[in-house]
Enzyme design. Structure first.
Site, PDB file in Angstrom:
ATOM      1  N   PHE A   4     -11.403   1.230  -7.176  1.00  0.00           N
ATOM      2  CA  PHE A   4     -11.129   0.840  -5.932  1.00  0.00           C
ATOM      3  C   PHE A   4     -10.498   2.751  -5.462  1.00  0.00           C
ATOM      4  O   PHE A   4      -9.999   3.480  -6.267  1.00  0.00           O
ATOM      5  CB  PHE A   4      -9.733   0.061  -6.033  1.00  0.00           C
ATOM      6  CG  PHE A   4     -10.086  -1.242  -5.607  1.00  0.00           C
ATOM      7  CD1 PHE A   4     -10.570  -1.610  -4.513  1.00  0.00           C
ATOM      8  CD2 PHE A   4      -9.822  -1.670  -6.921  1.00  0.00           C
ATOM      9  CE1 PHE A   4     -10.864  -2.660  -4.592  1.00  0.00           C
ATOM     10  CE2 PHE A   4      -9.723  -3.050  -6.719  1.00  0.00           C
ATOM     11  CZ  PHE A   4     -10.528  -3.661  -5.444  1.00  0.00           C
ATOM     12  N   ASP A   5     -10.833   3.551  -4.729  1.00  0.00           N
ATOM     13  CA  ASP A   5     -10.565   4.557  -3.854  1.00  0.00           C
ATOM     14  C   ASP A   5     -10.024   4.893  -3.165  1.00  0.00           C
ATOM     15  O   ASP A   5     -10.604   5.265  -1.669  1.00  0.00           O
ATOM     16  CB  ASP A   5     -11.245   5.766  -4.636  1.00  0.00           C
ATOM     17  CG  ASP A   5     -11.167   7.484  -4.357  1.00  0.00           C
ATOM     18  OD1 ASP A   5      -9.885   7.249  -4.089  1.00  0.00           O
ATOM     19  OD2 ASP A   5     -11.963   7.955  -3.553  1.00  0.00           O
ATOM     20  N   LYS A   6      -8.403   4.378  -3.126  1.00  0.00           N
ATOM     21  CA  LYS A   6      -8.169   4.470  -1.591  1.00  0.00           C
ATOM     22  C   LYS A   6      -7.844   5.485  -0.886  1.00  0.00           C
ATOM     23  O   LYS A   6      -8.738   5.605   0.760  1.00  0.00           O
ATOM     24  CB  LYS A   6      -6.648   3.728  -1.907  1.00  0.00           C
ATOM     25  CG  LYS A   6      -6.581   3.313   0.197  1.00  0.00           C
ATOM     26  CD  LYS A   6      -4.958   2.546  -0.091  1.00  0.00           C
ATOM     27  CE  LYS A   6      -4.519   1.913   1.021  1.00  0.00           C
ATOM     28  NZ  LYS A   6      -3.087   1.179   0.493  1.00  0.00           N
TER      29      LYS A   6
END
Length: 114
Positions: free
Chosen positions: A95-97
């Site tokens: 995940f790369d918010k």
């Protein structure tokens, strides 16, 4: 050609090729026995009905609906039903918010075991 050099899509198509081969064989046999084209077409649909149980598509739809409900209860909202079966095949999720639009590249901060 060695099996290792064939693409995976060729191996995935083998059941369809086998089914088509069986149908062609059955059509040739029925033609030699003097069957008319209508009877051959009916036999083709008979073979499909036997190969794919009629309740299978309904069971898969019901299972997907129940899966969406169970995921929603734990706070996971599904955007498309096909993603449920896809997620079952995953080993790693990243995940790369934040940062994708403002920083060039991807930086791994942590790994959380499930």
């Amino acid at each position: 050609m060695p099996a290792a050099s064939l693409s995976p899509s060729i191996w995935a198509a083998q059941p369809q090729v086998a089914c088509m081969g069986i149908f062609i064989w059955a059509a040739v046999v029925l033609t030699r026995l003097g069957s008319d084209p209508t009877r051959i077409a009916v036999r083709f649909f008979d073979m499909i009905t036997v190969a794919v149980p009629p309740a299978l598509p309904a069971c898969l739809t019901i299972a997907t609906v129940f899966s969406i409900g169970r995921l929603r209860r734990v706070g996971i909202y599904v955007t498309g039903p096909h993603t449920i079966t896809l997620a079952g095949q995953l080993d790693v999720v990243c995940f790369d918010k934040t940062g994708t639009l403002t920083v060039q590249g991807l930086e791994l901060q942590s790994i959380v075991p499930v």
